[in-house]
Motif scaffolding. Structure first.
Motif, PDB file in Angstrom:
ATOM      1  N   ARG A  55       0.834  -1.196   0.000  1.00 42.91           N
ATOM      2  CA  ARG A  55       0.000   0.000   0.000  1.00 42.91           C
ATOM      3  C   ARG A  55       0.866   1.242   0.000  1.00 42.91           C
ATOM      4  NH1 ARG A  55      -2.915  -1.841   5.319  1.00 42.91           N
ATOM      5  NH2 ARG A  55      -0.725  -2.402   5.622  1.00 42.91           N
ATOM      6  N   VAL A  56       0.248   2.351  -0.342  1.00 40.85           N
ATOM      7  CA  VAL A  56       0.943   3.628  -0.283  1.00 40.85           C
ATOM      8  C   VAL A  56       0.657   4.246   1.083  1.00 40.85           C
ATOM      9  CG1 VAL A  56       1.127   5.957  -1.235  1.00 40.85           C
ATOM     10  CG2 VAL A  56       0.837   3.987  -2.769  1.00 40.85           C
ATOM     11  N   VAL A  57       1.719   4.528   1.824  1.00 39.53           N
ATOM     12  CA  VAL A  57       1.591   5.129   3.149  1.00 39.53           C
ATOM     13  C   VAL A  57       2.011   6.589   3.029  1.00 39.53           C
ATOM     14  CG1 VAL A  57       2.269   4.989   5.570  1.00 39.53           C
ATOM     15  CG2 VAL A  57       2.229   2.910   4.155  1.00 39.53           C
ATOM     16  N   VAL A  58       1.130   7.505   3.415  1.00 38.67           N
ATOM     17  CA  VAL A  58       1.395   8.940   3.274  1.00 38.67           C
ATOM     18  C   VAL A  58       1.522   9.538   4.663  1.00 38.67           C
ATOM     19  CG1 VAL A  58       0.734  11.059   2.098  1.00 38.67           C
ATOM     20  CG2 VAL A  58      -0.089   8.850   1.242  1.00 38.67           C
ATOM     21  N   SER A  59       2.537  10.396   4.856  1.00 38.20           N
ATOM     22  CA  SER A  59       2.793  10.935   6.186  1.00 38.20           C
ATOM     23  C   SER A  59       3.236  12.386   6.118  1.00 38.20           C
ATOM     24  CB  SER A  59       3.861  10.097   6.900  1.00 38.20           C
ATOM     25  OG  SER A  59       3.988  10.480   8.246  1.00 38.20           O
ATOM     26  N   GLY A  60       2.940  13.119   7.160  1.00 38.27           N
ATOM     27  CA  GLY A  60       3.337  14.507   7.292  1.00 38.27           C
ATOM     28  C   GLY A  60       2.827  15.027   8.619  1.00 38.27           C
ATOM     29  N   ILE A  61       3.343  16.154   9.043  1.00 40.28           N
ATOM     30  CA  ILE A  61       2.935  16.719  10.337  1.00 40.28           C
ATOM     31  C   ILE A  61       2.560  18.184  10.149  1.00 40.28           C
ATOM     32  CG2 ILE A  61       5.224  17.504  11.101  1.00 40.28           C
ATOM     33  CD1 ILE A  61       4.432  16.225  13.886  1.00 40.28           C
ATOM     34  N   GLY A  62       1.698  18.679  11.029  1.00 36.97           N
ATOM     35  CA  GLY A  62       1.256  20.065  10.908  1.00 36.97           C
ATOM     36  C   GLY A  62       0.400  20.252   9.673  1.00 36.97           C
ATOM     37  N   LYS A  63       0.590  21.376   8.988  1.00 40.87           N
ATOM     38  CA  LYS A  63      -0.187  21.653   7.767  1.00 40.87           C
ATOM     39  C   LYS A  63       0.112  20.616   6.694  1.00 40.87           C
ATOM     40  CE  LYS A  63      -1.836  25.499   9.499  1.00 40.87           C
ATOM     41  NZ  LYS A  63      -1.100  25.477  10.792  1.00 40.87           N
ATOM     42  N   SER A  64       1.365  20.166   6.633  1.00 42.30           N
ATOM     43  CA  SER A  64       1.710  19.116   5.662  1.00 42.30           C
ATOM     44  C   SER A  64       0.972  17.825   5.973  1.00 42.30           C
ATOM     45  CB  SER A  64       3.221  18.864   5.666  1.00 42.30           C
ATOM     46  OG  SER A  64       3.921  19.987   5.179  1.00 42.30           O
ATOM     47  N   GLY A  65       0.678  17.605   7.245  1.00 47.30           N
ATOM     48  CA  GLY A  65      -0.088  16.427   7.621  1.00 47.30           C
ATOM     49  C   GLY A  65      -1.496  16.465   7.062  1.00 47.30           C
ATOM     50  N   HIS A  66      -2.110  17.657   7.065  1.00 51.52           N
ATOM     51  CA  HIS A  66      -3.451  17.790   6.488  1.00 51.52           C
ATOM     52  C   HIS A  66      -3.429  17.487   4.993  1.00 51.52           C
ATOM     53  CE1 HIS A  66      -4.961  19.289  10.227  1.00 51.52           C
ATOM     54  NE2 HIS A  66      -4.232  20.395  10.198  1.00 51.52           N
ATOM     55  N   ILE A  67      -2.398  17.987   4.309  1.00 51.99           N
ATOM     56  CA  ILE A  67      -2.266  17.720   2.871  1.00 51.99           C
ATOM     57  C   ILE A  67      -2.012  16.235   2.637  1.00 51.99           C
ATOM     58  CG2 ILE A  67      -1.020  18.297   0.764  1.00 51.99           C
ATOM     59  CD1 ILE A  67      -2.652  20.600   2.012  1.00 51.99           C
ATOM     60  N   ALA A  68      -1.211  15.631   3.509  1.00 50.19           N
ATOM     61  CA  ALA A  68      -0.914  14.196   3.378  1.00 50.19           C
ATOM     62  C   ALA A  68      -2.179  13.356   3.534  1.00 50.19           C
ATOM     63  CB  ALA A  68       0.130  13.789   4.427  1.00 50.19           C
ATOM     64  N   ARG A  69      -3.031  13.723   4.485  1.00 50.03           N
ATOM     65  CA  ARG A  69      -4.297  12.997   4.658  1.00 50.03           C
ATOM     66  C   ARG A  69      -5.140  13.081   3.395  1.00 50.03           C
ATOM     67  NH1 ARG A  69      -5.614  11.640   9.951  1.00 50.03           N
ATOM     68  NH2 ARG A  69      -4.306  12.612  11.569  1.00 50.03           N
ATOM     69  N   LYS A  70      -5.173  14.264   2.799  1.00 50.05           N
ATOM     70  CA  LYS A  70      -5.971  14.448   1.582  1.00 50.05           C
ATOM     71  C   LYS A  70      -5.395  13.623   0.440  1.00 50.05           C
ATOM     72  CE  LYS A  70      -7.697  16.516  -2.223  1.00 50.05           C
ATOM     73  NZ  LYS A  70      -7.301  16.212  -3.612  1.00 50.05           N
ATOM     74  N   LEU A  71      -4.082  13.591   0.301  1.00 48.09           N
ATOM     75  CA  LEU A  71      -3.459  12.806  -0.764  1.00 48.09           C
ATOM     76  C   LEU A  71      -3.757  11.322  -0.587  1.00 48.09           C
ATOM     77  CD1 LEU A  71      -1.663  12.341  -3.186  1.00 48.09           C
ATOM     78  CD2 LEU A  71       0.346  12.580  -1.699  1.00 48.09           C
ATOM     79  N   ALA A  72      -3.675  10.833   0.643  1.00 41.57           N
ATOM     80  CA  ALA A  72      -3.979   9.421   0.905  1.00 41.57           C
ATOM     81  C   ALA A  72      -5.419   9.106   0.529  1.00 41.57           C
ATOM     82  CB  ALA A  72      -3.728   9.091   2.373  1.00 41.57           C
ATOM     83  N   ALA A  73      -6.338  10.018   0.880  1.00 43.99           N
ATOM     84  CA  ALA A  73      -7.755   9.800   0.571  1.00 43.99           C
ATOM     85  C   ALA A  73      -7.994   9.815  -0.932  1.00 43.99           C
ATOM     86  CB  ALA A  73      -8.606  10.871   1.254  1.00 43.99           C
ATOM     87  N   THR A  74      -7.320  10.713  -1.644  1.00 41.86           N
ATOM     88  CA  THR A  74      -7.487  10.788  -3.097  1.00 41.86           C
ATOM     89  C   THR A  74      -6.949   9.542  -3.776  1.00 41.86           C
ATOM     90  OG1 THR A  74      -7.332  13.205  -3.046  1.00 41.86           O
ATOM     91  CG2 THR A  74      -6.948  12.136  -5.167  1.00 41.86           C
TER      92      THR A  74
END
Length: 327
Positions: free
Chosen positions: A49-68
């Motif tokens: 699987r693709v695991v996406v990670s980030g913290i702070g504002k980048s974490g919000h973007i990472a969550r969106k990328l994982a969902a997309t």
């Protein structure tokens, strides 16, 4: 203390923000390189699987990328880098691709787990704003989301940088989607509960009226008989069929208005003399949205449903399509 709003200044600032962020996204076009292609290949070849990670504002973007990614055919999930250091790293395997997002490329929580990601053997894709950063240098592939400046007047709050990262993540997800041959039906299967899923998964056979609800008369029936069907079945029309159910025509409320413009007693007119012959029809296995498109294009509110032999098997009404939330 309640701040006072300077309307003119607010509009000027808002337009500047939009211009800066739009310029930041446009600049990404020139920052794309072979690494983008390599990132696509890593994701397509991923056995896990693709695991996406980030913290702070980048974490919000990472969550969106994982969902997309997950909604477009690529199994993916988000993991918080701080939680990864306390056990969640066990979610990552050697078959996975790890995408790390950090504008600075120096987020301590991410840097701390990268050696373990590399040791596992998972492919590492970094999306940062600094190609010379530690994260970019450790990655197998680096995607440059750098911006000239933030849209924040202080050039501090992540604004243009998060917009750029979001857009670059979308570009990656769409490129992977296209390479997989992921189509509308695939998308609908991952969105069955929403309006989009209804539109893409609803077929004509699911919404058409059949049986006793279907208004129909034979060609030798009188206009009086047709009016009974038209009003009793409340579809604003009646089909005209022969003895073998083959469609010969249709009589609609629009046809009725044209008849009413005539003089004399028209109630006993044979319906074949006032019907519209060769009406538009659709098959039951077409998507309901295709029927909507045809009805809107030809400015009609009803459509007959026929089988391959041209026999009547159902009918559609625009109001039914509204109620089924196809429109």
């Amino acid at each position: 203390m309640i701040a006072k709003i300077n309307g003119d200044r607010a509009l000027v600032l808002a337009r500047e923000v939009l211009d800066i962020e739009a310029d930041a996204v446009r600049a990404l076009r020139h920052q794309l390189d072979e690494g983008f292609i390599e990132a696509i290949e890593f994701i397509l070849q991923c056995r896990g699987r693709v695991v996406v990670s980030g913290i702070g504002k980048s974490g919000h973007i990472a969550r969106k990328l994982a969902a997309t990614l997950a909604s477009t055919g690529t199994p993916a999930f988000f993991v918080h880098p701080a939680e990864a250091s306390h056990g969640d790293l066990g979610m990552v395997t050697s078959d996975d691709v790890f995408i790390a997002l950090s504008n600075s490329g120096e987020s301590e929580e991410l840097i701390a787990i990268l050696p373990l990601i590399k040791r596992l053997g998972a492919k590492l894709i970094a999306l940062t704003g600094r190609p010379a950063s530690s994260l970019a240098q450790l990655a197998d592939v680096h995607l440059n989301a750098g911006v000239a400046k933030e849209a924040c007047p202080l050039n501090l709050a992540p604004t243009a940088s998060t917009t750029a990262a979001l857009a670059l993540g979308d570009a990656l997800a769409v490129a992977v989607l296209d390479a997989r041959g992921f189509g509308a039906d695939d998308f609908a299967r991952s969105h069955p509960g929403g309006a989009l899923g209804r539109r893409l998964l609803t077929y004509v056979r699911d919404v058409m009226r059949t049986g006793d609800e279907l208004p129909q008369v034979t060609p030798d029936a009188s206009l009086r008989d047709a009016l009974f069907q038209l009003t009793a079945k409340r579809m604003g029309m009646t089909a005209v069929v022969d003895n073998e159910q083959r469609v010969l025509g249709i009589f609609t409320d629009g046809d009725l208005r044209r008849v009413l413009e005539r003089s004399g007693d028209f109630r006993d007119l044979p319906i074949h003399s006032v019907m519209t012959p060769h009406p538009r029809a659709i098959g039951p296995d077409h998507l309901a949205v295709e029927a909507v498109e045809l009805m809107e294009r030809h400015r009609i509110n009803q459509m007959l449903v026929t089988d391959e032999a041209g026999k009547l098997i159902g009918a559609l009404n625009m109001h039914d399509l509204f109620s089924k939330k196809v429109i």
